[in-house]
Design an enzyme around this catalytic site. Structure first.
Site, PDB file in Angstrom:
ATOM      1  N   SER A  29     -11.679  -0.169   2.779  1.00  0.00           N
ATOM      2  CA  SER A  29     -10.885  -0.595   3.943  1.00  0.00           C
ATOM      3  C   SER A  29     -10.207   0.615   4.569  1.00  0.00           C
ATOM      4  O   SER A  29      -9.384   1.268   3.934  1.00  0.00           O
ATOM      5  CB  SER A  29      -9.835  -1.621   3.511  1.00  0.00           C
ATOM      6  OG  SER A  29     -10.454  -2.773   2.997  1.00  0.00           O
ATOM      7  N   ARG A  50       0.830  -1.203   0.000  1.00  0.00           N
ATOM      8  CA  ARG A  50       0.000   0.000   0.000  1.00  0.00           C
ATOM      9  C   ARG A  50       0.870   1.261   0.000  1.00  0.00           C
ATOM     10  O   ARG A  50       0.558   2.260   0.653  1.00  0.00           O
ATOM     11  CB  ARG A  50      -0.945   0.026   1.204  1.00  0.00           C
ATOM     12  CG  ARG A  50      -1.885  -1.156   1.302  1.00  0.00           C
ATOM     13  CD  ARG A  50      -2.905  -1.180   0.168  1.00  0.00           C
ATOM     14  NE  ARG A  50      -3.858  -2.265   0.359  1.00  0.00           N
ATOM     15  CZ  ARG A  50      -3.666  -3.513  -0.064  1.00  0.00           C
ATOM     16  NH1 ARG A  50      -2.557  -3.809  -0.719  1.00  0.00           N
ATOM     17  NH2 ARG A  50      -4.571  -4.450   0.153  1.00  0.00           N
ATOM     18  N   GLU A  60      -5.518   3.728   6.197  1.00  0.00           N
ATOM     19  CA  GLU A  60      -5.208   3.551   4.778  1.00  0.00           C
ATOM     20  C   GLU A  60      -5.574   4.774   3.935  1.00  0.00           C
ATOM     21  O   GLU A  60      -4.786   5.195   3.109  1.00  0.00           O
ATOM     22  CB  GLU A  60      -5.898   2.300   4.238  1.00  0.00           C
ATOM     23  CG  GLU A  60      -5.463   1.942   2.827  1.00  0.00           C
ATOM     24  CD  GLU A  60      -5.830   0.517   2.453  1.00  0.00           C
ATOM     25  OE1 GLU A  60      -6.400   0.341   1.373  1.00  0.00           O
ATOM     26  OE2 GLU A  60      -5.553  -0.406   3.231  1.00  0.00           O
TER      27      GLU A  60
END
Length: 346
Positions: free
Chosen positions: A231, A153, A329
């Protein structure tokens, strides 16, 4: 997340030449120059009420085949193409490799920034290059996958926000319909069901894609109906020894092996085990079907502060239970367009 935000200026870019023209004027206009903020589809950002910056939105469109053999096809995709539509298009064409990334919201130009990933696949697995404009030096660059410095990520672009504007992305996709990855969660079972319906013994990429779409639709709320940015917490990566100790206490803990004797732990499992499914601090609460997703129950009324309060509360409870720190995130955007990635900054 449906946080109301007004920017001072928005520049919509439909071709690369527009950016060259805008930047030439921007550099000369010292007196009225504002900070630049690069915004794609906006599905993974947490915006302030007032954004005192000039927003650049890449909206270039187009999908072009640049090379093709019996085993692979190279395509170049412009930044403004909808990501899920791209995945559907490639699978329909018999070009495979992106099917596990179906139904991820947003536009293609932002995909390398986050190195988007799902169900065992990351963007970097198929990406060949990125064409991007370096804002500080007003120059175009073609960056290889190695140049992008991808991580979990993570990427060069994420670590240096508002420095690069991605205009197009190159992918190499394969044409082998028997090459699939369906080992995550319920994907294998659902994909096998799709394959059986089509008279196939083993799932094809299209079966995997449709299985993932079904699973995501069942587990994740539609942002148009219940605002969310997917998410919210990253799956934390911890040492193998720490995971083994936790496994002794919690045999059902969900984890995946990573390089360098580390384990990736399912953040959703941690949140659920901490009795936070459906919990949080109103109006920002976790979704009843997927604890990893924070939802906004006061669209365009809730603020960044509301999101930060819920994030801190959930992270604190998880840490108290498992001594694991959760990281956010989605991208936190400050009033001047600067970025705060570390949850402790909010």
């Amino acid at each position: 997340m449906a946080l109301a935000c007004i920017a001072d200026t928005v520049v919509t870019l439909t071709d690369e030449a527009q950016l060259d023209t805008f930047m030439a004027n921007y550099v000369e206009d010292v007196e009225h120059r504002q900070p630049l903020f690069v915004l794609s589809g906006g599905s993974n950002v947490l915006l302030p009420a007032q954004l005192n910056a000039t927003v650049l939105q890449p909206q270039m469109r187009g999908i072009n085949v640049t090379a093709q053999t019996d085993s692979y096809v190279d395509i170049e995709v412009m930044a403004g193409e909808n990501w899920h539509d791209l995945v559907m298009h490639t699978v329909a064409q018999g070009w495979y490799g992106l099917e596990n990334l179906a139904l991820i919201p947003g536009l293609t130009g932002a995909a390398p920034v986050q190195n988007i990933g799902a169900y065992g696949v990351q963007l970097e697995d198929s990406l060949q290059y990125v064409r991007a404009y370096h804002l500080p030096t007003q120059t175009w660059h073609q960056l290889t996958a190695a140049d992008c410095e991808f991580g979990y990520r993570d990427s060069l672009f994420k670590r240096h926000p508002n420095t690069w504007l991605i205009s197009r992305v190159g992918f190499r996709l394969h044409t082998d319909a028997t090459k699939v990855l369906a080992s995550y969660g319920d994907v294998q079972t659902v994909a096998q069901s799709y394959a059986k319906q089509q008279g196939r013994k083993q799932p094809a990429p299209a079966d995997v894609m449709h299985a993932i779409i079904d699973i995501r639709q069942q587990k994740l709320p539609d942002p148009k109906q219940l605002p969310n940015c997917g998410s919210f917490f990253q799956n934390p990566i911890i040492p193998q020894a720490q995971f083994t100790a936790l496994q002794a206490r919690y045999p059902a803990i969900v984890g995946y092996a990573m390089p360098e004797a580390k384990m990736k732990v399912a953040a959703g499992w941690l949140i659920e085990q901490a009795s936070l499914k459906g919990g949080g601090i109103a109006p920002i609460i976790t979704h009843q079907q997927q604890a990893l997703v924070l939802t906004n129950h006061a669209p365009y009324q809730a603020t960044q502060d509301d999101v930060a309060a819920a994030q801190r509360y959930i992270a604190d409870v998880v840490y108290q239970n498992f001594t694991i720190q959760l990281s956010r995130e989605p991208v936190w955007v400050n009033a001047d367009g600067s970025i705060g990635y570390d949850e402790h900054e909010v």
